[in-house]
Design an enzyme around this catalytic site. Structure first.
Site, short mmCIF file in Angstrom:
data_model
loop_
_atom_site.label_atom_id
_atom_site.label_comp_id
_atom_site.label_asym_id
_atom_site.label_seq_id
_atom_site.Cartn_x
_atom_site.Cartn_y
_atom_site.Cartn_z
N GLU A 419 0.85 -1.19 0.00
CA GLU A 419 0.00 0.00 0.00
C GLU A 419 0.89 1.25 0.00
O GLU A 419 1.74 1.38 0.89
CB GLU A 419 -0.90 -0.02 1.24
CG GLU A 419 -1.90 -1.16 1.20
CD GLU A 419 -2.36 -1.64 2.57
OE1 GLU A 419 -2.15 -0.91 3.57
OE2 GLU A 419 -2.92 -2.75 2.64
N LEU A 462 -5.95 -1.92 -1.05
CA LEU A 462 -5.80 -1.91 0.41
C LEU A 462 -6.34 -3.24 0.96
O LEU A 462 -7.49 -3.33 1.39
CB LEU A 462 -6.60 -0.72 0.95
CG LEU A 462 -6.23 -0.09 2.27
CD1 LEU A 462 -7.06 1.16 2.49
CD2 LEU A 462 -6.34 -1.02 3.43
N ALA A 463 -5.54 -4.28 0.86
CA ALA A 463 -6.01 -5.62 1.22
C ALA A 463 -4.79 -6.48 1.57
O ALA A 463 -4.12 -6.98 0.68
CB ALA A 463 -6.78 -6.22 0.05
N GLU A 464 -4.52 -6.60 2.87
CA GLU A 464 -3.27 -7.23 3.30
C GLU A 464 -3.19 -8.71 2.91
O GLU A 464 -2.12 -9.22 2.56
CB GLU A 464 -3.07 -7.07 4.82
CG GLU A 464 -2.66 -5.67 5.26
CD GLU A 464 -3.78 -4.64 5.22
OE1 GLU A 464 -4.96 -5.03 5.03
OE2 GLU A 464 -3.49 -3.44 5.36
N ASP A 489 0.24 -3.34 12.88
CA ASP A 489 -1.13 -3.35 13.45
C ASP A 489 -2.17 -3.85 12.44
O ASP A 489 -3.26 -4.25 12.83
CB ASP A 489 -1.50 -1.92 13.86
CG ASP A 489 -0.39 -1.26 14.65
OD1 ASP A 489 -0.58 -0.99 15.83
OD2 ASP A 489 0.70 -1.02 14.08
N ILE A 491 -1.50 -6.24 10.05
CA ILE A 491 -1.02 -7.48 9.44
C ILE A 491 -2.09 -8.57 9.57
O ILE A 491 -2.08 -9.56 8.86
CB ILE A 491 0.31 -7.93 10.11
CG1 ILE A 491 1.08 -8.87 9.18
CG2 ILE A 491 0.10 -8.56 11.48
CD1 ILE A 491 2.53 -9.11 9.59
N PRO A 493 -5.31 -9.11 8.79
CA PRO A 493 -6.08 -9.69 7.68
C PRO A 493 -5.26 -10.69 6.86
O PRO A 493 -5.83 -11.52 6.16
CB PRO A 493 -6.46 -8.48 6.81
CG PRO A 493 -6.34 -7.30 7.71
CD PRO A 493 -5.27 -7.64 8.71
N HIS A 534 -1.23 1.98 16.02
CA HIS A 534 -0.01 2.31 15.27
C HIS A 534 1.22 2.05 16.14
O HIS A 534 2.27 2.65 15.92
CB HIS A 534 -0.02 3.78 14.82
CG HIS A 534 -1.09 4.08 13.82
ND1 HIS A 534 -2.38 4.37 14.19
CD2 HIS A 534 -1.08 4.09 12.47
CE1 HIS A 534 -3.12 4.56 13.10
NE2 HIS A 534 -2.35 4.39 12.05
#
Ligand SMILES: Cc1ncc(C[n+]2csc(CCOP(=O)(O)OP(=O)(O)O)c2C)c(N)n1
Length: 734
Positions: A419, A462-464, A489, A491, A493, A534
């Site tokens: 990202e 935006l998709a881990e 924070d 990670i 998904p 964060h």
């Protein structure tokens, strides 16, 4: 396709001999029937063996055979790529796996070619056929297919990247590509409820990737019917608006209809027009698995209706009706098939079992050991080109960026994504010099897109899960993804991919496939205002996973040398970069040149001492050093600080050496105290070095809570210099 002496087609007038059906010859139809029949018979045999307790699990492909043989006939083994799921027995047979291979897996034999006795039956894998090792979680394979397709496209555009090279992971990764290959991936309709399915649709569609998604819809996911899984009850209707796709919905129990649908889909993909989605309606005559009894949730009437749609009966009737085989021919074929299946099953039952001492084989690469001296190369600082003569101190951020740049020059297989990692996705803005470019929220990848182009450095949705899942598909195929997870924070998904896929590919395929991808992750707190989401650490969750290397540098030089080792090595690496250290004054170093490497599992004595040892890593290292100075100043204590640098593997020898010297030890880490990384180290010290200790093993870590926003609270929650100092003084006086 498997060759067999098949019964000849029944005698017919010469003109009908040449007749084809949706492009399939009469001979091919007979072979298709044989494959479907063998597939069903293997299921039947396995069911028998399970009831006799000679195998330990069974899941069948019954009812799905027609569409799967059709897919196998339309695609090319060893040329196209396959990410099948557990119902795909008939596909695997059509591609070339043998009944014996399947029974060897069912009994868990040493010679099980898919996994060496490690995976349940129906978890197909074959390097030679490009059938990529699958897992049991539903749907995680979708994203691997996307990554594999990404890689195929990349290799077609950058053929130089396929070249073999020595001295790093490339020596052990053959890479092949054809430019028009199809990546097949399949699942049941229930699995389309998974987020990873939708992430796959989105990326495949947007990038027009050559992926063939086959959804085998038997209307049930164990006991849950399709109208509960899928809004409106039909997945085809939901996905219809994804651009660039070719869509087919077919009767998957009808071989010819399925073959026609899949052939059209494959044509679309090979022509480079984009992905295809084939939704095949099939049946499930044997319950979900042998652990399920569908009579508990499906009435007899429904099950009876389904029997009428059996694909094998359907094709048999067709062959007879068309005069392709007569009853005698069918009987002969079935007898031969039965015999083949029985012989294969008998042979597998006699096969040797895996040796117990093989258990630890292939957790990591057997070829390249990142703890070895091959990965040791001293820094060679050079004056910066911009300031001749001057050796400039660089930050950790600078030296990570420099390492990425140097390695990308050296190895064209490296691709960098995540990202916001690109300089600017709308390239024309860069070209017209309207913008400077971003290059990561922490600017770690700044300038890489401008230097290496958008094929090699790009932004993802935006998709881990998809960042890690695609990396897996790419790395399996031979690329070196160096992907970024923006904040530790977020990670979570991707946890499924990180826990159940990435580190397991090699072990579960018995070294058939490997996945040496690098995941860079910005981690940690001490940010003043970072708050709950964060500031997280949580490295012990990952060091708990066999097969994954976990690295956590504390300074610029180590970050550079360890990242290079991570990139060149042959194992998956989680590379944790502490955000607070990115631009600290502490730990800066001159650019060490393009070859600096530090082997994994080698700790660094950050400060020599003989009163107390502090074993630590990451952002606690500079804090421990400050505490040590104060303890010396105020109490004349000589504190040794050991920086572990890599957490898995970790340097037990260095820990033991230090404890033997000081006899007092603190394990310090930023994560919450309980169940943290230090618990394992402390336990091992207590276990193996008990006689060396003059005091209990102590831990200094964060409070067992979350990191709060207000700095006063953050200060209290995370371990500070003062906490370390107090602990050192107390332990020294014990
Ligand atoms: C992520 C995950 N959740 C749950 C399961 C347990 N499970 C195995 S198969 C299955 C149903 C799958 O149904 P579907 O996708 O329709 O495929 P089918 O088995 O019907 O062919 C479930 C829930 C699993 N393997 N993985």
């Amino acid at each position: 396709m498997a060759t067999k002496t098949l019964p000849k087609p029944a005698a017919k007038a010469p003109e009908t001999e040449d007749k084809t059906y949706q492009g399939l010859t009469r001979r091919q139809l007979i072979e298709a029937y044989r494959l479907m029949f063998v597939s069903r018979r293997i299921d039947d045999r396995e069911i028998l063996l399970k009831r006799q307790q000679k195998i330990f699990f069974q899941i069948s492909g019954a009812g799905h055979e027609a569409v799967l043989v059709a897919a196998g006939l339309a695609l090319k083994p060893g040329y196209d790529w396959f990410f099948p799921y557990y119902r795909d027995r008939a596909l695997a047979l059509t591609l070339g796996l043998k009944p014996l291979d399947m029974f060897l897996q069912a009994v868990g034999a040493a010679d099980d070619p898919s996994s060496g006795g490690r995976q349940m039956p129906s978890h197909w894998s074959s390097r030679q056929l490009n059938i990529v090792t699958g897992s049991s979680p539903t749907g995680s394979q979708f994203l691997h297919a996307v990554g594999c397709a990404d890689a195929g496209r990349y290799l077609a555009r950058h053929p130089e990247a396929a070249k073999q090279a020595s001295g790093d992971y490339r020596e052990f990764k053959d890479v092949s590509f054809h430019g028009d290959e199809v990546v097949y991936v399949s699942a049941g309709e229930g699995t389309t409820s998974q987020g990873e399915f939708w992430e796959t649709m989105n990326v495949a569609s947007n990038l027009r990737l050559p992926v063939l998604l086959l959804i085998e819809d038997n209307e049930y996911a164990i006991s849950v019917p399709c109208e509960v899984q899928t809004a409106g009850g039909n997945i085809s209707r939901l996905v219809a608006s994804f651009p660039n796709f070719h869509f087919e919905e077919c009767d998957g129990t009808d071989l010819l209809e399925s073959y026609a649908a899949i052939t059209r889909a494959v044509e679309h993909i090979r022509a480079g027009k984009g992905p295809a989605f084939v939704h095949a309606h099939v049946v499930r005559p044997y319950s979900h698995s042998l652990s399920d009894d569908e009579r508990l949730y499906r009435p007899e009437s429904e099950r009876k209706e389904e029997v009428k749609r059996d694909p094998i009966t359907h094709l048999q009737m067709f062959l007879i009706r068309e005069g392709i085989l007569d009853e005698k021919g069918i009987n002969e074929l079935e007898k031969q098939a039965d015999q083949e299946v029985e012989e294969a099953s008998d042979q597998a039952l006699e096969a040797p079992l895996p040796e117990k001492d093989s258990i630890l084989r292939f957790i990591y690469s057997p070829n390249l050991d990142p703890t070895s001296a091959n990965f040791e190369s001293a820094p060679a600082p050079a004056p910066a080109p911009t300031k001749p003569g001057a050796i400039v101190e660089k930050t950790m951020a600078d030296l990570i960026n420099a390492c990425l740049k140097d390695e990308m020059h050296r190895d064209p297989r490296i691709v960098v994504f995540g990202e916001d990692v690109a300089d600017c996705s709308r390239e024309q803005y860069l070209k017209e010099k309207l913008v400077k470019g971003k290059g990561g929220v922490f600017k770690l990848t700044a300038g890489l897109q401008m230097e290496f182009g958008p094929d090699r450095v790009f932004n993802t949705p935006l998709a881990e899960a998809s960042i890690v899942g695609r990396s897996i598909g790419m790395a399996v195929r031979g690329l070196k993804p160096v992907a970024e997870i923006q904040f530790f924070d977020y990670i979570w998904p991707a946890m499924h991919q990180l826990r159940n896929e990435l580190p397991l590919i090699r072990w579960r395929s018995f070294n058939g496939f490997s996945c040496p991808a690098v995941m860079r992750v910005a981690i940690g707190g001490y940010l003043t205002g970072g708050a709950i989401y964060h500031s997280q650490c949580g490295e012990s969750i990952f060091t708990h996973i066999p097969g994954l290397r976990v690295v956590f540098p504390s300074n610029a030089l180590d970050a550079n040398g360890l990242l290079r080792t991570a990139i060149r090595c042959d194992d998956p690496v989680l590379f944790l970069e502490h955000k607070r250290l990115y631009r600290e004054t502490y730990g800066r170093a001159p650019y060490p040149g393009p070859e600096h490497m530090i082997p994994f599992g080698k700790a660094r004595v950050a400060r020599e001492g003989n009163s107390v040892s502090v074993i630590t890593y990451g952002a606690v290292v500079p804090r421990a050093l400050q505490a040590a100075q104060r303890a010396e100043r105020e109490h004349q204590l000589s504190v040794e600080v050991l920086d572990l640098r890599t957490l898995s593997p970790y340097d037990w020898e260095a820990i033991a050496r230090s404890v033997r010297k000081t006899n007092r030890v603190i394990v310090a880490y930023e994560d919450v105290l309980s169940w943290g990384y230090g618990a394992e180290i402390a336990a091992r010290i207590a276990d193996e070095l008990f006689d060396e200790l003059d005091a209990p093993v102590r831990r200094v870590a964060a409070m067992d809570t979350f990191c709060a926003y207000q700095p006063v609270l953050e200060q209290e929650i995370l371990p500070q210099v003062d906490d370390l100092y107090q602990a050192v003084v107390k332990l020294a006086g014990y």
